[in-house]
Design an enzyme around this catalytic site. Structure first.
Site, PDB file in Angstrom:
ATOM      1  N   HIS A 150       3.811  10.501   0.068  1.00 14.95           N
ATOM      2  CA  HIS A 150       2.519   9.928   0.456  1.00 14.95           C
ATOM      3  C   HIS A 150       2.660   9.084   1.726  1.00 14.95           C
ATOM      4  O   HIS A 150       1.925   8.126   1.918  1.00 14.95           O
ATOM      5  CB  HIS A 150       1.980   9.084  -0.700  1.00 14.95           C
ATOM      6  CG  HIS A 150       0.497   8.823  -0.645  1.00 14.95           C
ATOM      7  ND1 HIS A 150      -0.422   9.788  -0.288  1.00 14.95           N
ATOM      8  CD2 HIS A 150      -0.234   7.700  -0.927  1.00 14.95           C
ATOM      9  CE1 HIS A 150      -1.643   9.280  -0.350  1.00 14.95           C
ATOM     10  NE2 HIS A 150      -1.560   8.008  -0.719  1.00 14.95           N
ATOM     11  N   ASP A 168      -1.279   7.571  -6.877  1.00 17.42           N
ATOM     12  CA  ASP A 168      -0.933   7.343  -5.478  1.00 17.42           C
ATOM     13  C   ASP A 168      -0.558   5.890  -5.213  1.00 17.42           C
ATOM     14  O   ASP A 168      -0.992   4.969  -5.916  1.00 17.42           O
ATOM     15  CB  ASP A 168      -2.122   7.680  -4.579  1.00 17.42           C
ATOM     16  CG  ASP A 168      -2.336   9.163  -4.394  1.00 17.42           C
ATOM     17  OD1 ASP A 168      -1.706   9.955  -5.123  1.00 17.42           O
ATOM     18  OD2 ASP A 168      -3.162   9.532  -3.531  1.00 17.42           O
ATOM     19  N   HIS A 184       1.276   4.575   4.664  1.00 14.47           N
ATOM     20  CA  HIS A 184      -0.125   4.880   4.324  1.00 14.47           C
ATOM     21  C   HIS A 184      -1.046   4.754   5.540  1.00 14.47           C
ATOM     22  O   HIS A 184      -2.056   4.043   5.519  1.00 14.47           O
ATOM     23  CB  HIS A 184      -0.593   3.963   3.203  1.00 14.47           C
ATOM     24  CG  HIS A 184      -1.679   4.552   2.344  1.00 14.47           C
ATOM     25  ND1 HIS A 184      -3.013   4.444   2.654  1.00 14.47           N
ATOM     26  CD2 HIS A 184      -1.626   5.239   1.178  1.00 14.47           C
ATOM     27  CE1 HIS A 184      -3.745   5.030   1.722  1.00 14.47           C
ATOM     28  NE2 HIS A 184      -2.918   5.529   0.801  1.00 14.47           N
ATOM     29  N   HIS A 239      -4.551   5.774  -9.088  1.00 18.14           N
ATOM     30  CA  HIS A 239      -3.687   4.934  -8.257  1.00 18.14           C
ATOM     31  C   HIS A 239      -2.869   3.978  -9.105  1.00 18.14           C
ATOM     32  O   HIS A 239      -3.392   3.357 -10.031  1.00 18.14           O
ATOM     33  CB  HIS A 239      -4.526   4.144  -7.246  1.00 18.14           C
ATOM     34  CG  HIS A 239      -5.225   5.012  -6.250  1.00 18.14           C
ATOM     35  ND1 HIS A 239      -6.384   5.699  -6.536  1.00 18.14           N
ATOM     36  CD2 HIS A 239      -4.917   5.315  -4.962  1.00 18.14           C
ATOM     37  CE1 HIS A 239      -6.756   6.401  -5.476  1.00 18.14           C
ATOM     38  NE2 HIS A 239      -5.884   6.177  -4.507  1.00 18.14           N
TER      39      HIS A 239
END
Length: 353
Positions: free
Chosen positions: A210, A159, A214, A305
């Site tokens: 995503h 991510d 964020h 990540h």
């Protein structure tokens, strides 16, 4: 005291520094999403005094990188600020002056807790409120947390990228083992680093959406969420040279029943996980690898990540994770291959996307 407010929009970041009286002490400065290192250097280079750095809660991808650069970062929550536009944050000067007016209401962020520092209970409450909706969405093929438990398959996911350095080192490791992964990209970063997405595509990796910046999804209006998703769809498709993603992952896993209802209408498969080593909190490469190997089961989706800060521990853990899972007889696959959509495609002989 100086306050440096940071805003975001389609083009990157804006910063404005104000003094204790709320007066701007320098012209507003802009930095593209590909110039975060320069942004941090700009803040650290103030001769008079280092400003208090303040972001707001839809700007959830920048703080980790600033803290990794040695800066102290605070978060100004929505109740301290005027309403946001449909896309983008309130202006940098507004963030800075709100911080000046109510410094005691700011949340000081910690690298080991991330953007949600001080909001962990609220986040947990949001997630707990969706147990029934997650089950219903899973049954309807709209959400996936893992694949079939009778297949020794594992999906590695990353991510918050792409982030130069981190992502490229992860791609190097994956390439050396011939392992595919799924990258849930932040739209702002995808637009800034198309060369990295092109390499992902060439190596056979998958993509997910995503969001653009964020944010905490429960704080967004429906039009704001739609704008975040649609712009990221366009950015990932354009940067990678392929189709738009079919997968969506909510930042922090944050969701409410209302948000899941909105996501169900997008046509994307909401993607969660069942293996979570919290590598972003920097617990140590050995700890990251141990947690993944302890939690992995057939069909697992592993949350790692590649962006949002220093990911050297994730890079260090990855070979141990891959070799450990291969030794147990697992094969690696893309999340798309685990979705009900993929099962239907296999049965009908039609492509999954």
């Amino acid at each position: 005291m100086l306050y440096a407010g940071i805003a975001w929009d389609a083009g990157g970041y804006e910063i404005e520094v104000v003094d204790g009286a709320g007066r701007s002490v320098a012209p507003r400065a802009r930095f593209g999403a590909d110039r975060v290192t320069e942004l941090a250097t700009y803040i650290k280079g103030w001769d008079r005094e280092q400003p208090v750095v303040v972001v707001e809660s839809t700007n959830g991808i920048l703080d980790g990188r600033l803290m990794a650069a040695g800066l102290t970062v605070f978060r100004a929550d929505a109740h301290l600020l005027p309403p946001r536009p449909r896309f983008g944050s309130v202006p940098a000067g507004v963030v800075a002056r709100a911080a000046r007016r109510t410094p005691g209401a700011l949340a000081r962020l910690e690298r080991s807790r991330g953007t949600q520092t001080g909001r962990e209970s609220e986040l947990a409450g949001w997630i707990a409120s969706t147990t029934a909706e997650v089950a219903a969405s899973t049954a309807a093929g709209l959400l996936v947390s893992h694949g079939a438990r009778d297949r020794k398959e594992i999906a590695l996911t990353f991510d918050d990228g792409p982030q130069p350095g981190n992502t490229e080192r992860i791609l190097d490791v994956l390439e050396s083992y011939g392992v595919p992964a799924t990258f849930f990209c932040v739209g702002m970063n995808a637009r800034a680093h198309p060369d990295i997405l092109a390499r992902m595509r060439e190596q056979g990796h998958g993509f997910g959406n995503h969001t653009w910046s964020h944010p905490f999804l429960p704080e967004l209006t429906r039009p704001q969420l739609a704008e975040q998703i649609e712009r990221t769809q366009e950015a990932v498709a354009e940067a990678s040279g392929g189709p738009a993603p079919t997968l969506f992952r909510p930042p922090y896993g944050a969701r409410t029943p209302e948000v899941l209802g909105w996501l169900a209408e997008t046509g994307l498969t909401t993607t969660l996980w069942d293996v979570v080593p919290d590598d972003w909190s920097m617990p140590g490469a050995d700890t990251v690898a141990r947690i993944v190997l302890d939690q992995a089961r057939p069909g697992s989706v592993v949350l790692l990540h590649d962006g949002g800060g220093d990911r050297s521990q994730t890079v260090g853990a990855l070979p141990v994770v891959i070799e450990g899972l291969l030794a147990r007889g697992y094969r690696f696959t893309l999340v798309e291959e685990m979705t009900p959509r993929a099962g239907v495609a296999a049965a009908t002989g039609q492509p999954a996307a």
